[in-house]
Scaffold this motif. Structure first.
Motif, short mmCIF file in Angstrom:
data_model
loop_
_atom_site.label_atom_id
_atom_site.label_comp_id
_atom_site.label_asym_id
_atom_site.label_seq_id
_atom_site.Cartn_x
_atom_site.Cartn_y
_atom_site.Cartn_z
N PHE A 186 -31.46 7.85 86.39
CA PHE A 186 -31.92 7.67 85.01
C PHE A 186 -32.02 6.20 84.64
O PHE A 186 -32.09 5.86 83.46
N GLN B 20 -37.54 12.13 84.49
CA GLN B 20 -37.12 10.76 84.76
C GLN B 20 -36.65 10.51 86.19
O GLN B 20 -37.00 9.49 86.79
N SER C 198 -34.50 4.83 81.88
CA SER C 198 -34.90 5.99 81.09
C SER C 198 -35.19 5.64 79.64
O SER C 198 -36.12 6.18 79.02
#
Length: 318
Positions: free
Chosen positions: A283, A246, A286
């Motif tokens: 992130f 990610q 994500s």
């Protein structure tokens, strides 16, 4: 139809199906990874990410209608249909090549007569190498389409058409055409390698379980069960590989969308993200990427292997 043609057609159908169904996930992920969007909605960042995603989707629908969630679909198709077709075909050819080597061919063939796949079998190391190199090579070739896709989905650019976006990118020169290529490779190579390793391992485990619970007199897994095995295996592998890569997806998106100097290089982009958002910044999006990868992997691999098995069965009955 040749073996290569089979894989190209199966891969193209796979890329088309997953792109059409899951484009809203890509659009929302791109929007959420934009720094100015995050700053504008910073007061919402402490809310559950699902709530933040819902608000973003509602904002898009209010301004552009429901079809606004599919903005950039044509750009995605231009990248994903040939990209997935080339990836699956290249992966199969590379795996077939590696299977001829004693270093990558499995020591023991699967003992079960059940199989949910017609693809070459390799060791974990062989699958890791095949997935990583094939994905990286295809990604570099199609990077211009990846840049156009990211910018078309972003709110930074107000392109009137794909041709306008394409011509604008071409006029910018090689530095813009291959923006984010390194970050894409850092994301795609490990993602594909990890994915193929987990996919083949999980698929072999599930196929073995199907063998032990089904009538041993029947040869081969029924088509519906085969599709289920491939879908579940791909979804699980997609989840593992997505979480591991990610941060590189965030880097790639920011480098392809933003034009400021601090987003021109990988390390300068890393510093900018760290200064703005800390660890959490790597992130962003994500949840959306995880959701999309799980569904796209399940749909894509089930369609790809399903079409191949159908073609193989039709050829055997002729």
């Amino acid at each position: 139809m040749s073996n290569v043609s089979h894989h190209l057609l199966s891969g193209a159908l796979s890329g088309f199906a997953s792109t059409i169904i899951l484009q809203p996930f890509d659009l929302l992920k791109t929007r959420i990874q934009q720094p100015d969007y995050l700053n504008k909605h910073r007061h919402n960042l402490l809310s559950p990410q699902s709530t933040f995603i819902f608000r973003t989707a509602r904002s898009i629908v209010e301004s552009d209608g429901v079809l606004g969630l599919w903005r950039g679909t044509t750009a995605s198709l231009l990248r994903n249909v040939p990209g997935v077709a080339l990836y699956f075909t290249g992966l199969n050819q590379f795996r077939a090549f590696l299977a001829t080597s004693q270093y990558f061919a499995p020591l023991h063939a699967p003992s079960s007569s059940y199989s949910s796949s017609t693809l070459p079998k390799l060791t974990a190391q062989g699958n890791l190498l095949a997935g990583a190199l094939t994905r990286m090579s295809v990604g570099l070739v199609l990077n211009p389409f990846s840049v156009i896709k990211a910018r078309y989905e972003s709110s930074y650019y107000s392109y009137g058409s794909l041709s306008e976006a394409f011509l604008g990118l071409m006029r910018s020169g090689p530095s813009e055409i291959f923006r984010g290529a390194i970050a894409s490779s850092l994301r795609d190579a490990p993602y594909a390698g990890i994915f193929v390793v987990f996919y083949e391992h999980i698929k072999a485990t599930l196929s073995s379980a199907a063998s032990s619970t089904s009538n041993s007199a029947v040869v081969g897994i029924p088509f519906s069960l085969s599709a289920g095995v491939n879908s579940l295996s791909a979804a699980s592998a997609g989840a593992f590989a997505t979480l591991a890569t990610q941060p590189f997806d965030v880097l790639k998106t920011k480098m392809q969308v933003r034009s400021e100097t601090k987003y021109r290089g990988v390390w300068s982009t890393v510093r900018a993200i760290w200064q703005q958002r800390g660890v959490a910044g790597f992130f962003d999006g994500s949840t959306l990427r995880m959701s999309r990868k799980i569904f796209s992997s399940a749909i894509g691999w089930a369609v790809y292997e399903g079409v191949l098995m159908t073609m193989r069965s039709s050829k055997d009955t002729d």
